[in-house]
Design a protein around this motif. Structure first.
Motif, PDB file in Angstrom:
ATOM      1  N   LYS A  23      51.992  -3.392 -28.966  1.00 34.94           N
ATOM      2  CA  LYS A  23      50.681  -3.358 -28.331  1.00 34.94           C
ATOM      3  C   LYS A  23      50.740  -2.328 -27.202  1.00 34.94           C
ATOM      4  CE  LYS A  23      47.343  -6.356 -26.063  1.00 34.94           C
ATOM      5  NZ  LYS A  23      47.087  -7.741 -25.601  1.00 34.94           N
ATOM      6  N   LEU A  24      49.941  -1.291 -27.308  1.00 28.55           N
ATOM      7  CA  LEU A  24      49.904  -0.224 -26.317  1.00 28.55           C
ATOM      8  C   LEU A  24      48.522  -0.185 -25.695  1.00 28.55           C
ATOM      9  CD1 LEU A  24      51.172   2.266 -24.956  1.00 28.55           C
ATOM     10  CD2 LEU A  24      50.409   3.604 -26.925  1.00 28.55           C
ATOM     11  N   GLU A  25      48.456  -0.443 -24.381  1.00 37.14           N
ATOM     12  CA  GLU A  25      47.189  -0.408 -23.656  1.00 37.14           C
ATOM     13  C   GLU A  25      47.267   0.698 -22.624  1.00 37.14           C
ATOM     14  OE1 GLU A  25      47.089  -4.471 -22.248  1.00 37.14           O
ATOM     15  OE2 GLU A  25      45.778  -5.012 -23.914  1.00 37.14           O
ATOM     16  N   LEU A  26      46.324   1.619 -22.701  1.00 33.49           N
ATOM     17  CA  LEU A  26      46.318   2.764 -21.800  1.00 33.49           C
ATOM     18  C   LEU A  26      45.115   2.664 -20.867  1.00 33.49           C
ATOM     19  CD1 LEU A  26      47.573   5.451 -20.948  1.00 33.49           C
ATOM     20  CD2 LEU A  26      46.202   6.556 -22.712  1.00 33.49           C
ATOM     21  N   TYR A  27      45.385   2.380 -19.603  1.00 34.28           N
ATOM     22  CA  TYR A  27      44.350   2.332 -18.566  1.00 34.28           C
ATOM     23  C   TYR A  27      44.338   3.690 -17.870  1.00 34.28           C
ATOM     24  CZ  TYR A  27      44.426  -2.728 -19.131  1.00 34.28           C
ATOM     25  OH  TYR A  27      44.332  -3.993 -19.641  1.00 34.28           O
ATOM     26  N   PHE A  28      43.163   4.296 -17.764  1.00 35.42           N
ATOM     27  CA  PHE A  28      43.103   5.619 -17.163  1.00 35.42           C
ATOM     28  C   PHE A  28      41.765   5.844 -16.491  1.00 35.42           C
ATOM     29  CE2 PHE A  28      41.476   5.912 -21.400  1.00 35.42           C
ATOM     30  CZ  PHE A  28      40.428   6.815 -21.335  1.00 35.42           C
ATOM     31  N   TYR A  34      44.352  14.560 -14.096  1.00 37.30           N
ATOM     32  CA  TYR A  34      45.752  14.253 -14.412  1.00 37.30           C
ATOM     33  C   TYR A  34      45.845  13.290 -15.594  1.00 37.30           C
ATOM     34  CZ  TYR A  34      46.444  16.459  -9.920  1.00 37.30           C
ATOM     35  OH  TYR A  34      46.422  17.343  -8.885  1.00 37.30           O
ATOM     36  N   CYS A  35      44.937  12.326 -15.646  1.00 40.99           N
ATOM     37  CA  CYS A  35      44.892  11.418 -16.797  1.00 40.99           C
ATOM     38  C   CYS A  35      44.531  12.181 -18.067  1.00 40.99           C
ATOM     39  CB  CYS A  35      43.885  10.296 -16.559  1.00 40.99           C
ATOM     40  SG  CYS A  35      44.343   9.173 -15.222  1.00 40.99           S
ATOM     41  N   THR A  36      43.559  13.067 -17.945  1.00 40.97           N
ATOM     42  CA  THR A  36      43.161  13.892 -19.086  1.00 40.97           C
ATOM     43  C   THR A  36      44.325  14.747 -19.566  1.00 40.97           C
ATOM     44  OG1 THR A  36      40.874  13.945 -18.317  1.00 40.97           O
ATOM     45  CG2 THR A  36      41.530  15.657 -19.872  1.00 40.97           C
ATOM     46  N   ALA A  37      45.064  15.326 -18.635  1.00 42.18           N
ATOM     47  CA  ALA A  37      46.222  16.156 -19.001  1.00 42.18           C
ATOM     48  C   ALA A  37      47.276  15.328 -19.733  1.00 42.18           C
ATOM     49  CB  ALA A  37      46.813  16.816 -17.761  1.00 42.18           C
ATOM     50  N   TYR A  38      47.510  14.106 -19.280  1.00 40.85           N
ATOM     51  CA  TYR A  38      48.485  13.241 -19.952  1.00 40.85           C
ATOM     52  C   TYR A  38      48.030  12.907 -21.372  1.00 40.85           C
ATOM     53  CZ  TYR A  38      51.068   9.200 -21.435  1.00 40.85           C
ATOM     54  OH  TYR A  38      51.806   8.331 -22.186  1.00 40.85           O
ATOM     55  N   ILE A  39      46.766  12.511 -21.508  1.00 39.07           N
ATOM     56  CA  ILE A  39      46.258  12.133 -22.830  1.00 39.07           C
ATOM     57  C   ILE A  39      46.270  13.326 -23.781  1.00 39.07           C
ATOM     58  CG2 ILE A  39      44.190  11.374 -24.087  1.00 39.07           C
ATOM     59  CD1 ILE A  39      43.594   9.587 -21.613  1.00 39.07           C
ATOM     60  N   GLY A  41      48.168  15.930 -23.520  1.00 41.01           N
ATOM     61  CA  GLY A  41      49.512  16.496 -23.614  1.00 41.01           C
ATOM     62  C   GLY A  41      50.511  15.535 -24.234  1.00 41.01           C
ATOM     63  N   ALA A  42      51.235  14.791 -23.388  1.00 46.65           N
ATOM     64  CA  ALA A  42      52.324  13.921 -23.841  1.00 46.65           C
ATOM     65  C   ALA A  42      51.853  12.856 -24.822  1.00 46.65           C
ATOM     66  CB  ALA A  42      53.009  13.269 -22.639  1.00 46.65           C
ATOM     67  N   PHE A  43      50.714  12.215 -24.530  1.00 43.85           N
ATOM     68  CA  PHE A  43      50.248  11.169 -25.439  1.00 43.85           C
ATOM     69  C   PHE A  43      49.871  11.749 -26.796  1.00 43.85           C
ATOM     70  CE2 PHE A  43      47.173   8.432 -27.460  1.00 43.85           C
ATOM     71  CZ  PHE A  43      47.846   7.230 -27.433  1.00 43.85           C
ATOM     72  N   THR A  44      49.183  12.870 -26.812  1.00 38.26           N
ATOM     73  CA  THR A  44      48.799  13.505 -28.077  1.00 38.26           C
ATOM     74  C   THR A  44      50.037  13.907 -28.873  1.00 38.26           C
ATOM     75  OG1 THR A  44      46.693  14.253 -27.187  1.00 38.26           O
ATOM     76  CG2 THR A  44      47.527  15.433 -29.102  1.00 38.26           C
ATOM     77  N   ASN A  45      51.059  14.379 -28.190  1.00 35.66           N
ATOM     78  CA  ASN A  45      52.304  14.731 -28.883  1.00 35.66           C
ATOM     79  C   ASN A  45      52.936  13.508 -29.531  1.00 35.66           C
ATOM     80  OD1 ASN A  45      52.132  17.430 -28.225  1.00 35.66           O
ATOM     81  ND2 ASN A  45      53.376  17.234 -26.396  1.00 35.66           N
ATOM     82  N   PHE A  60      42.370   1.772 -25.492  1.00 32.40           N
ATOM     83  CA  PHE A  60      42.113   2.609 -24.310  1.00 32.40           C
ATOM     84  C   PHE A  60      41.161   1.859 -23.378  1.00 32.40           C
ATOM     85  CE2 PHE A  60      43.295   5.644 -27.543  1.00 32.40           C
ATOM     86  CZ  PHE A  60      44.102   6.530 -26.858  1.00 32.40           C
ATOM     87  N   TYR A  61      41.458   1.920 -22.087  1.00 37.08           N
ATOM     88  CA  TYR A  61      40.627   1.299 -21.058  1.00 37.08           C
ATOM     89  C   TYR A  61      40.259   2.335 -20.000  1.00 37.08           C
ATOM     90  CZ  TYR A  61      42.090  -3.187 -23.013  1.00 37.08           C
ATOM     91  OH  TYR A  61      42.320  -4.245 -23.851  1.00 37.08           O
ATOM     92  N   PRO A  62      39.182   3.080 -20.229  1.00 38.59           N
ATOM     93  CA  PRO A  62      38.733   4.022 -19.193  1.00 38.59           C
ATOM     94  C   PRO A  62      38.029   3.271 -18.074  1.00 38.59           C
ATOM     95  CG  PRO A  62      37.247   4.093 -21.050  1.00 38.59           C
ATOM     96  CD  PRO A  62      38.359   3.147 -21.422  1.00 38.59           C
ATOM     97  N   TYR A  63      38.206   3.734 -16.872  1.00 37.79           N
ATOM     98  CA  TYR A  63      37.523   3.118 -15.738  1.00 37.79           C
ATOM     99  C   TYR A  63      37.232   4.183 -14.699  1.00 37.79           C
ATOM    100  CZ  TYR A  63      42.010   3.281 -13.286  1.00 37.79           C
ATOM    101  OH  TYR A  63      43.168   3.707 -12.708  1.00 37.79           O
ATOM    102  N   GLY A  64      36.433   3.837 -13.745  1.00 36.79           N
ATOM    103  CA  GLY A  64      36.131   4.731 -12.632  1.00 36.79           C
ATOM    104  C   GLY A  64      36.806   4.217 -11.374  1.00 36.79           C
ATOM    105  N   ASN A  65      37.395   5.102 -10.609  1.00 38.38           N
ATOM    106  CA  ASN A  65      38.010   4.733  -9.335  1.00 38.38           C
ATOM    107  C   ASN A  65      36.882   4.630  -8.316  1.00 38.38           C
ATOM    108  OD1 ASN A  65      39.580   4.315  -7.110  1.00 38.38           O
ATOM    109  ND2 ASN A  65      40.647   6.270  -7.216  1.00 38.38           N
ATOM    110  N   ALA A  66      36.297   3.431  -8.220  1.00 33.40           N
ATOM    111  CA  ALA A  66      35.067   3.244  -7.443  1.00 33.40           C
ATOM    112  C   ALA A  66      35.304   2.487  -6.150  1.00 33.40           C
ATOM    113  CB  ALA A  66      34.032   2.510  -8.286  1.00 33.40           C
ATOM    114  N   GLN A  67      34.501   2.813  -5.191  1.00 35.77           N
ATOM    115  CA  GLN A  67      34.424   2.075  -3.931  1.00 35.77           C
ATOM    116  C   GLN A  67      33.040   1.469  -3.862  1.00 35.77           C
ATOM    117  OE1 GLN A  67      37.116   1.921  -1.843  1.00 35.77           O
ATOM    118  NE2 GLN A  67      38.155   3.085  -3.439  1.00 35.77           N
ATOM    119  N   GLU A  68      32.972   0.208  -3.485  1.00 35.97           N
ATOM    120  CA  GLU A  68      31.670  -0.436  -3.359  1.00 35.97           C
ATOM    121  C   GLU A  68      31.350  -0.668  -1.888  1.00 35.97           C
ATOM    122  OE1 GLU A  68      32.421  -5.142  -3.791  1.00 35.97           O
ATOM    123  OE2 GLU A  68      32.641  -3.995  -5.633  1.00 35.97           O
TER     124      GLU A  68
END
Length: 87
Positions: A23-28, A34-39, A41-45, A60-68
């Motif tokens: 089970k591989l869960e990728l939170y980004f 930098y997350c885009t570069a990883y996905i 680059g290394a992950f695509t490879n 895949f779990y995309p999220y926003g780095n949000a402040q409320e």
């Protein structure tokens, strides 16, 4: 080399735990460069290995780095690190 290391790590994890698939869960952060570069680059490879999808269940779990912030009247406003599109 990173492609092979990632592939071997998943294979060994699957063997060690006796699971059919790892089970591989990728939170980004959705718009983080930098997350885009990883996905892209290394992950695509690693994903390009012929048996990668046979060994893994990927989520895949995309999220926003949000402040409320609570506004007057009890409503909230949100600010995301990478702009409004990320929110």
């Amino acid at each position: 080399h990173l492609k092979m290391i990632s592939f071997l790590a998943l294979f060994l994890a699957a063997v060690a735990y006796g699971q059919e698939k790892v089970k591989l869960e990728l939170y980004f952060e959705a718009l983080c460069p930098y997350c885009t570069a990883y996905i892209q680059g290394a992950f695509t490879n690693a994903y390009g290995c012929s048996e990668f999808t046979d060994m893994t269940n990927i989520t895949f779990y995309p999220y926003g780095n949000a402040q409320e912030r609570e506004e007057t009247g009890g409503e909230y406003s949100f600010t995301c690190q990478h702009g409004q599109n990320e929110c």
